[in-house]
Design an enzyme around this catalytic site. Structure first.
Site, short mmCIF file in Angstrom:
data_model
loop_
_atom_site.label_atom_id
_atom_site.label_comp_id
_atom_site.label_asym_id
_atom_site.label_seq_id
_atom_site.Cartn_x
_atom_site.Cartn_y
_atom_site.Cartn_z
N GLY A 1 0.81 -1.20 0.00
CA GLY A 1 0.00 0.00 0.00
C GLY A 1 0.85 1.26 0.00
N PHE A 2 0.18 2.39 -0.05
CA PHE A 2 0.86 3.68 -0.11
C PHE A 2 1.80 3.88 1.08
CE2 PHE A 2 -0.12 8.38 0.96
CZ PHE A 2 1.10 8.81 0.44
N ILE A 3 1.27 3.81 2.30
CA ILE A 3 2.10 4.02 3.48
C ILE A 3 3.01 2.82 3.72
CG2 ILE A 3 2.07 4.39 5.98
CD1 ILE A 3 -0.65 5.84 5.55
N TYR B 1 -16.28 3.41 8.40
CA TYR B 1 -14.82 3.26 8.37
C TYR B 1 -14.22 3.69 9.71
CZ TYR B 1 -10.02 4.88 7.71
OH TYR B 1 -8.69 5.12 7.86
N LYS C 1 -12.23 1.47 12.79
CA LYS C 1 -10.89 1.79 13.28
C LYS C 1 -10.90 2.06 14.78
CE LYS C 1 -7.76 1.97 10.82
NZ LYS C 1 -6.87 0.85 10.41
#
Length: 344
Positions: free
Chosen positions: A19-21, A161, A165
């Site tokens: 993924g991006f991070i 979402y 979390k």
């Protein structure tokens, strides 16, 4: 004279490594001499080719291995923990996106809740020295007291979402308390930068502006975000790895610390601590692309919040670090990457 024996590289397990991070974090860990074990299911929430490209670059380093599977698969995380015995776990894998959680909430239940449960169970069986789990600024929900401090209540999430979390924070706290697992939850704020996600505003705006199309500007542009450059976020995570929370003696916690009174568990904000108006963010993209944006002004999207702003006092106290990349600099770096990657 006997030479000192070289210490074996520490092992980090990174979920969502393509993924991006995850990509940026894995690169930083490898550069620092870690052995990195990744897992990523390469789902099609956005262009899989971007994830595959990130993964291919990571695989050029012999210290990196990856399993392409979902973290929610029963027993999958248990097998990874048993095989690799990670010293540190950085859990980034999640179904992301506030708006998509309205359309497909079940994917958030499976990845974010069930997947995190599988990781916690594996850590219970094979305890790492530290677990760092990604949360989100969206956990602050309807809280209007800013800047957001980790010690503030976060009880009224505005999207499913965010609810998932926040649930993972509670789940992780219970495991930290019951089994002594040191856990740091980091809440990050609107991360952007090269290799970013196509569903994020910067990517969508840059693409549309370069193609001469209008951009959708929600809440008529009256929004603020604490934009955090990805390498700043990664630098903070790398430093937090060494800031292992310890259960406080007699339940006494210092003022301003989010450390649990009953567990080795802490929540830490990672943000730029500088909210930026959406119109100024768009102006930075215009400056970086050299093109004016045509704006399609729209109402606020369901589940969104009008502003975010991180109090990073605790992060600085724990690590001595505060993210500093300014939006014009970070946006320019993204646009330069975008033009190079897509040849425009």
């Amino acid at each position: 004279m006997t030479q000192p024996t070289a210490q074996p590289a520490r092992t980090a397990l990174v979920t969502g490594a393509a993924g991006f991070i995850g990509y940026h974090l894995a690169q930083a860990l490898l550069a620092a001499g870690w052995r990195v074990v990744g897992i990523d299911n390469l789902n099609d929430y956005y262009d899989v080719r971007l994830k595959q490209r990130r993964q291919a670059m990571l695989l050029q380093n012999p210290g990196f291995t990856i399993l392409n599977d979902g973290i929610e698969a029963p027993g999958r995380m248990m097998g990874l923990f048993e095989a690799h015995r990670p010293d540190v776990v950085i859990h980034l894998a999640a179904q992301a996106g506030v708006r998509y959680s309205i359309e497909n909430p079940r994917s958030y239940l499976e990845s974010n809740i069930t997947g995190t449960f599988e990781i916690l169970e594996a850590a219970r069986a094979f305890p790492p020295a530290h677990m760092l789990l990604a949360s989100t600024s969206s956990a602050y929900g309807a809280n209007t007291v800013m800047p957001y401090a980790e010690t503030a209540k976060a009880d009224h999430q505005m999207s499913f979402y965010a609810a998932t979390k926040k649930a993972t924070e509670s789940m992780a706290h219970s495991y930290a308390h019951l089994f002594g697992l040191p856990v740091t939850m980091f809440r990050f704020f609107t991360v952007y930068g090269p290799w970013g996600r196509p569903d994020m505003a910067l990517f969508k705006f840059t693409k549309a502006i370069l193609e001469g199309r209008a951009i959708d500007v929600y809440n008529h542009g009256d929004m603020k975000r604490d934009f955090t450059y990805v390498t700043d976020l990664v630098a903070a995570i790398m430093l937090l790895i060494e800031a292992v929370p310890v259960r406080p003696e007699a339940g006494v916690v210092a003022d301003g610390d989010s450390l649990s009174p009953v567990a080795p568990f802490r929540v830490v904000n990672i943000g730029n601590s500088e909210p930026v108006q959406l119109v100024d963010y768009i102006a930075a993209i215009e400056a970086a692309t050299g093109k004016r944006a045509t704006r399609n002004l729209m109402d606020m999207q369901p589940g969104d919040v009008p502003a975010t702003w991180a109090d990073t006092t605790l992060l600085e106290r724990l690590t001595g670090y505060t993210p500093k990349t300014r939006v014009p600099e970070g946006v320019q770096a993204f646009v330069d990457w975008y033009r190079d990657y897509y040849g425009v």
